[in-house]
Design a protein around this motif. Structure first.
Motif, PDB file in Angstrom:
ATOM      1  N   ILE A   1      -4.890  15.919  -0.524  1.00 49.88           N
ATOM      2  CA  ILE A   1      -4.676  14.611  -1.153  1.00 49.88           C
ATOM      3  C   ILE A   1      -3.229  14.161  -0.976  1.00 49.88           C
ATOM      4  CG2 ILE A   1      -4.727  13.318  -3.316  1.00 49.88           C
ATOM      5  CD1 ILE A   1      -6.927  15.189  -4.288  1.00 49.88           C
ATOM      6  N   GLY A   2      -2.291  15.043  -1.287  1.00 46.97           N
ATOM      7  CA  GLY A   2      -0.877  14.698  -1.144  1.00 46.97           C
ATOM      8  C   GLY A   2      -0.516  14.392   0.297  1.00 46.97           C
ATOM      9  N   TYR A   3      -1.048  15.202   1.236  1.00 45.44           N
ATOM     10  CA  TYR A   3      -0.747  14.978   2.650  1.00 45.44           C
ATOM     11  C   TYR A   3      -1.310  13.645   3.128  1.00 45.44           C
ATOM     12  CZ  TYR A   3      -0.887  15.345   7.718  1.00 45.44           C
ATOM     13  OH  TYR A   3      -0.734  15.081   9.060  1.00 45.44           O
ATOM     14  N   ALA A   4      -2.550  13.329   2.721  1.00 45.33           N
ATOM     15  CA  ALA A   4      -3.174  12.075   3.159  1.00 45.33           C
ATOM     16  C   ALA A   4      -2.360  10.870   2.695  1.00 45.33           C
ATOM     17  CB  ALA A   4      -4.604  11.992   2.619  1.00 45.33           C
TER      18      ALA A   4
ATOM     19  N   TYR B   1       0.829  -1.209   0.000  1.00 46.34           N
ATOM     20  CA  TYR B   1       0.000   0.000   0.000  1.00 46.34           C
ATOM     21  C   TYR B   1       0.865   1.263   0.000  1.00 46.34           C
ATOM     22  CZ  TYR B   1      -4.004  -2.995   1.031  1.00 46.34           C
ATOM     23  OH  TYR B   1      -4.977  -3.951   0.964  1.00 46.34           O
ATOM     24  N   GLN B   2       2.013   1.184   0.678  1.00 44.22           N
ATOM     25  CA  GLN B   2       2.890   2.352   0.719  1.00 44.22           C
ATOM     26  C   GLN B   2       3.362   2.757  -0.671  1.00 44.22           C
ATOM     27  OE1 GLN B   2       3.053  -0.312   2.739  1.00 44.22           O
ATOM     28  NE2 GLN B   2       3.958   0.165   4.734  1.00 44.22           N
ATOM     29  N   CYS B   3       3.666   1.771  -1.501  1.00 39.42           N
ATOM     30  CA  CYS B   3       4.114   2.086  -2.864  1.00 39.42           C
ATOM     31  C   CYS B   3       3.007   2.751  -3.660  1.00 39.42           C
ATOM     32  CB  CYS B   3       4.590   0.820  -3.571  1.00 39.42           C
ATOM     33  SG  CYS B   3       6.176   0.206  -2.977  1.00 39.42           S
ATOM     34  N   TRP B   4       1.771   2.281  -3.497  1.00 43.26           N
ATOM     35  CA  TRP B   4       0.655   2.924  -4.180  1.00 43.26           C
ATOM     36  C   TRP B   4       0.501   4.374  -3.711  1.00 43.26           C
ATOM     37  CZ3 TRP B   4      -0.858   1.042  -8.454  1.00 43.26           C
ATOM     38  CH2 TRP B   4      -0.953  -0.337  -8.677  1.00 43.26           C
TER      39      TRP B   4
ATOM     40  N   ILE C   1      10.090  13.821 -10.813  1.00 44.84           N
ATOM     41  CA  ILE C   1      11.222  12.926 -11.080  1.00 44.84           C
ATOM     42  C   ILE C   1      12.125  12.833  -9.855  1.00 44.84           C
ATOM     43  CG2 ILE C   1      13.316  12.630 -12.466  1.00 44.84           C
ATOM     44  CD1 ILE C   1      11.755  13.912 -14.802  1.00 44.84           C
ATOM     45  N   ASP C   2      12.382  13.974  -9.225  1.00 50.89           N
ATOM     46  CA  ASP C   2      13.187  13.976  -7.993  1.00 50.89           C
ATOM     47  C   ASP C   2      12.525  13.130  -6.909  1.00 50.89           C
ATOM     48  OD1 ASP C   2      15.333  15.414  -8.837  1.00 50.89           O
ATOM     49  OD2 ASP C   2      14.730  17.310  -7.934  1.00 50.89           O
ATOM     50  N   PHE C   3      11.205  13.259  -6.782  1.00 51.15           N
ATOM     51  CA  PHE C   3      10.490  12.479  -5.768  1.00 51.15           C
ATOM     52  C   PHE C   3      10.598  10.988  -6.072  1.00 51.15           C
ATOM     53  CE2 PHE C   3       6.784  10.380  -3.952  1.00 51.15           C
ATOM     54  CZ  PHE C   3       6.807  10.853  -2.648  1.00 51.15           C
ATOM     55  N   PHE C   4      10.510  10.631  -7.343  1.00 53.74           N
ATOM     56  CA  PHE C   4      10.625   9.226  -7.736  1.00 53.74           C
ATOM     57  C   PHE C   4      11.998   8.676  -7.361  1.00 53.74           C
ATOM     58  CE2 PHE C   4      11.806   5.907 -10.765  1.00 53.74           C
ATOM     59  CZ  PHE C   4      10.729   5.035 -10.645  1.00 53.74           C
TER      60      PHE C   4
ATOM     61  N   VAL D   1       1.517  10.282  -4.677  1.00 56.60           N
ATOM     62  CA  VAL D   1       2.206  11.559  -4.447  1.00 56.60           C
ATOM     63  C   VAL D   1       2.992  11.954  -5.695  1.00 56.60           C
ATOM     64  CG1 VAL D   1       3.947  12.744  -3.066  1.00 56.60           C
ATOM     65  CG2 VAL D   1       2.356  11.161  -1.957  1.00 56.60           C
ATOM     66  N   PHE D   2       3.661  10.980  -6.297  1.00 56.41           N
ATOM     67  CA  PHE D   2       4.426  11.202  -7.529  1.00 56.41           C
ATOM     68  C   PHE D   2       3.539  11.803  -8.624  1.00 56.41           C
ATOM     69  CE2 PHE D   2       5.474   9.257 -11.691  1.00 56.41           C
ATOM     70  CZ  PHE D   2       6.678   9.904 -11.946  1.00 56.41           C
TER      71      PHE D   2
END
Length: 436
Positions: A316-319, A66-69, A96-99, A74-75
């Motif tokens: 959404i990003g924070y959740a 679930y963490q990867c999803w 890209i940096d986040f990835f 977020v990506f």
């Protein structure tokens, strides 16, 4: 014997080798020791990509929880937020940096660190890195002009620093605090007196490093970490007693550092930054003002990792970000709070017991991050995702052997964790209103 051979065939040893080199590159950073103003070769990035390639082609057991999803979510949010705020090109580069610095490290550490020995290998990298960082800081302190052996100077003339993202003494302190549980674990796992003595000294060395980096957030995190440990191991009454005894000591230590006062310019500036984070959220509540755009709306950074995500990536990003951390910590908590009688046979296995202790160690490391992150803008710092990946890796190993842990991701538990995200947002809002 056959099972062990099958596992070795299913796991990419070369992938782990490159990931191990990546760990050295980003934490010890030997390729940057002869520091110049020229941008160094991004060796860590190349090693991470190499590890990813071998993971794709040779790792048979691939981890995608679930963490990867959530991190993938977020990506995807990052460029959407950039587009909404008229910064699509920048949003793509930030994604890209986040990835590279968040999603990929989590995925690879979760998948390739598939044994306690590999966990130990990474922990030894952390140990060597801490020693190198501390030695560098001492060289800065002993230097006439505050320049260490790498060519990097003290921050504001007094606070020790290191290379890369450790040039900020706050990041250095965060790393030190998160590694204190790791050193206790290595000391507990040591099989001879010399190793136990060495890791005892390492605990003291990390405390010295925190002092020399002079981070108030790290000091608060250290105190909070102690209270949390007392609560989980000794109960409420002993924790309360520990608090009453230790608060005067903490106040004295903090007076040696910089004072924490709501009337202090630095503190009031942080509270104003927290207020601005709320205003940014109100202007774009769903997907925020864009990653790395906080300082375009306010002169200071948020000085709070939770509020930074809320402002930059919205609700959404924070959740998704909060759920990643909270779910991982819930997994670790359940892993080291197994019912002894129900799992007596399984816990008789020394390897399982070792992994249970490892889960508890990583839980406290993440607790240290949360305390420190409340005063620092470190939502995207790479070693957070390294620790999260290491945590998920040990949980997966335990869940394969202990049926009870497979219930951790039941729908009702996931829903409760996810609903905690808006609750924390409300609490943060109320805190800012009270402080103002």
């Amino acid at each position: 014997m056959q099972k062990k051979q099958d596992e070795e065939l299913e796991n990419s040893s070369v992938g782990f080798f490159f990931l191990f080199l990546y760990s050295i590159a980003i934490f010890i950073r030997p390729h940057e020791w002869n520091y110049t103003t020229v941008e160094p070769i991004p060796l860590g990035r190349y090693l991470l990509i190499a590890a990813f390639v071998f993971y794709l082609f040779f790792q048979k057991k691939k981890i995608w929880g679930y963490q990867c999803w959530c991190l993938l979510g977020v990506f995807l949010i990052i460029p959407l937020s950039g587009l909404k705020n008229g910064w699509l090109g920048g949003g793509v580069f930030q994604a890209i940096d986040f990835f590279i610095y968040s999603l990929l490290p989590f995925l690879l550490y979760a998948s390739l660190i598939n044994s306690s020995k590999k966990h130990h290998a990474i922990f030894l990298v952390f140990t060597v890195a801490s020693l190198v960082m501390l030695h560098h800081g001492i060289s800065q302190k002993m230097s006439v002009d505050g320049t260490g052996w790498s060519g990097i100077q003290l921050s504001v003339g007094t606070r020790i620093t290191f290379l890369g993202f450790f040039k900020d003494p706050n990041d250095l302190s965060m790393f030190f605090v998160m590694n204190i549980p790791v050193m206790f674990y290595l000391r507990h796992s040591a099989t001879n007196w010399f190793s136990k003595f060495f890791f005892s000294l390492m605990i003291i060395a990390l405390l010295v490093g925190i002092y020399l980096a002079n981070s108030r957030g790290a000091m608060v995190a250290l105190f909070g970490l102690g209270l949390t440990y007392c609560f989980f191991n000794w109960g409420k009454l002993k924790t309360l007693f520990f608090s009453l005894v230790s608060i005067p000591i903490v106040v004295i230590i903090m007076s040696v550092f910089r004072t924490i006062d709501l009337d202090d310019g630095s503190t009031s500036g942080r509270i104003r930054a927290w207020y601005q984070a709320i205003q940014m959220f109100k202007s774009s509540p769903l997907i925020g003002v864009g990653k790395e755009n906080f300082d375009k709306h306010h002169s200071l950074t948020a000085h709070n990792s939770f509020l930074l995500i809320i402002a930059e990536l919205g609700a959404i990003g924070y959740a998704l970000w909060f759920f990643t951390i909270a779910l991982t910590m819930w997994m670790l908590y359940k892993a080291f709070n197994l019912e002894p009688e129900k799992n007596k046979g399984i816990l008789a296995d020394p390897k399982v017991r070792q992994d249970v202790i490892l889960a508890k160690t990583l839980f406290f490391s993440l607790v240290a991050f949360l305390y420190t992150a409340f005063f620092l803008s470190r939502s995207y710092i790479v070693f957070l995702y390294v620790f999260l990946g290491l945590s998920y890796a040990v949980f997966i190993r335990l869940a394969r052997q202990i049926p009870e842990l497979q219930e951790v991701t039941a729908s009702k538990n996931l829903l409760l964790i996810f609903m905690a995200a808006p609750l924390t947002m409300i609490l943060l809002y109320l805190l800012v209103k009270i402080l103002l």
